[in-house]
Scaffold this motif. Sequence first.
Motif, short mmCIF file in Angstrom:
data_model
loop_
_atom_site.label_atom_id
_atom_site.label_comp_id
_atom_site.label_asym_id
_atom_site.label_seq_id
_atom_site.Cartn_x
_atom_site.Cartn_y
_atom_site.Cartn_z
N TRP A 1 0.82 -1.21 0.00
CA TRP A 1 0.00 0.00 0.00
C TRP A 1 0.86 1.27 0.00
O TRP A 1 0.40 2.34 0.42
CB TRP A 1 -0.95 0.00 1.21
CG TRP A 1 -1.95 -1.11 1.15
CD1 TRP A 1 -1.85 -2.34 1.73
CD2 TRP A 1 -3.20 -1.11 0.45
NE1 TRP A 1 -2.96 -3.10 1.44
CE2 TRP A 1 -3.80 -2.38 0.66
CE3 TRP A 1 -3.87 -0.16 -0.34
CZ2 TRP A 1 -5.04 -2.71 0.13
CZ3 TRP A 1 -5.10 -0.50 -0.86
CH2 TRP A 1 -5.67 -1.77 -0.64
N TYR B 1 -9.64 0.69 -3.37
CA TYR B 1 -9.44 -0.52 -2.58
C TYR B 1 -9.25 -1.71 -3.52
O TYR B 1 -9.41 -1.58 -4.74
CB TYR B 1 -10.62 -0.75 -1.64
CG TYR B 1 -10.71 0.30 -0.55
CD1 TYR B 1 -9.61 0.60 0.24
CD2 TYR B 1 -11.89 1.00 -0.33
CE1 TYR B 1 -9.67 1.55 1.23
CE2 TYR B 1 -11.97 1.96 0.67
CZ TYR B 1 -10.86 2.24 1.44
OH TYR B 1 -10.93 3.19 2.43
N ARG C 1 -5.01 5.71 -7.65
CA ARG C 1 -6.00 6.65 -7.16
C ARG C 1 -6.98 7.13 -8.22
O ARG C 1 -8.17 7.24 -7.98
CB ARG C 1 -5.28 7.86 -6.55
CG ARG C 1 -6.20 9.02 -6.23
CD ARG C 1 -5.50 10.17 -5.54
NE ARG C 1 -6.41 11.31 -5.40
CZ ARG C 1 -7.37 11.38 -4.49
NH1 ARG C 1 -7.55 10.38 -3.65
NH2 ARG C 1 -8.16 12.43 -4.44
N TRP D 1 -0.47 2.80 -4.71
CA TRP D 1 -1.91 2.83 -4.44
C TRP D 1 -2.58 3.66 -5.53
O TRP D 1 -2.51 4.88 -5.53
CB TRP D 1 -2.17 3.44 -3.06
CG TRP D 1 -3.56 3.17 -2.58
CD1 TRP D 1 -4.58 2.59 -3.27
CD2 TRP D 1 -4.09 3.48 -1.29
NE1 TRP D 1 -5.71 2.49 -2.51
CE2 TRP D 1 -5.45 3.04 -1.29
CE3 TRP D 1 -3.56 4.07 -0.15
CZ2 TRP D 1 -6.27 3.19 -0.17
CZ3 TRP D 1 -4.40 4.22 0.96
CH2 TRP D 1 -5.73 3.78 0.95
#
Length: 389
Positions: free
Chosen positions: A75, A193, A82, A80
């Motif tokens: 993470w 996620y 976006r 990550w």
Amino acid sequence: MRSIRPLLAASGLAAALALTATACGPGGSDADSKPSASGSAQAKGDSAGPADLADTLKKHGVDLDKWKNGGWKNWDKDKWLRDAKDFVNPVIDGLWKPDRMKSAKDPQKTMAAGDVNGGTGISDPEPAPVKAVQEKLPYHNFAAPVGKVFFDSPEGAMVCSGTVVKDPAHPGRSNMVWTAGHCVHQGGSGGWYRNIAFVPSYNDKGKSEAALNNAQPQEIAPYGVYWADWASTSGEWIKDGGPTGGTGAPYDYAVLHVKPENGGKSLEETVGNALTVNFSAPQARSVATMGAWGYPAAPPYDGLQMFKCLDRPGQLSISPGTPPMYRIGCTMTGGSSGGGWFMNGPDGKAQLVSNTSIGPVTSGWLAGPQLGAGAKALFDSMSAKYGGQ
């Protein structure tokens, strides 16, 4: 045809909410809420890893095979993803086993009171708490479109609720699920996620934790596990969503396009039901009763049973420049986030009009966004681009 039948009428109302799911097509016209940008996924394909999915990861320095072998647990900020265009969700066979589903936590931080600063209108008085009531068993006979949304976050395996909704462009064969934006994307401080999946009629017979020790997959997921191969949430949520909802809360909605982990019919055909989405955003004061369904997971609940609340909605204003939200009294807690809010349409048939977004720490009420022009544009784009896949 399966239906959702409530056990009780909301306190002080003349009639119960009779929820069915046989309506076809979206209802209503555009509302006063401003349109929001769509964030759409680019992750179609099977578990073998199609070129577009692998290429999307490669652009961010991520190898698909390494991702599926545990690389998704990284993470780091630069890993990550976006932006709306960067969503990826490769199927990891067997990841969502019964025990992992049971251990998934509720996203409690989204259930704080939020920053209620007085928005475009005056908020109605805080409603009296309405005690959540467990849905009748088996769930698929009374609330077939309702299920649980599972996903992985930096804090571990998490869980929300979701609803199978009709796709007017593909009648009777919808693979669309409605949930909250904070169940797919962290908002302003994070990204998408991972390992997002939907399980309709989770724990269909409402068994206790003790009864589910060493549970077989069909006990927990009677209709199987459906992985999201595309997801969309509002641009406002991606930009402004926060730990307590923030100014992104009035736009805290999302749509998933799902595929069965092990192949088979469409989601709507499999569960036998789906609900129409009403994007007309009716004024709260014009609605006699709304009902919220979901799987609350924070104490005193454990996330294993489906509950519901029925109440007359009021209006909640969050901040200047944002549309008002619906608010009802309800004792459901985190885990019910993303669960559908339903009301009867003019024809007496059920329609989805919102989803659970925020609520106070004391768990006395819930609030959800009004679904207007922005939500409709997001949904129509999903249907046009991905609905036929």
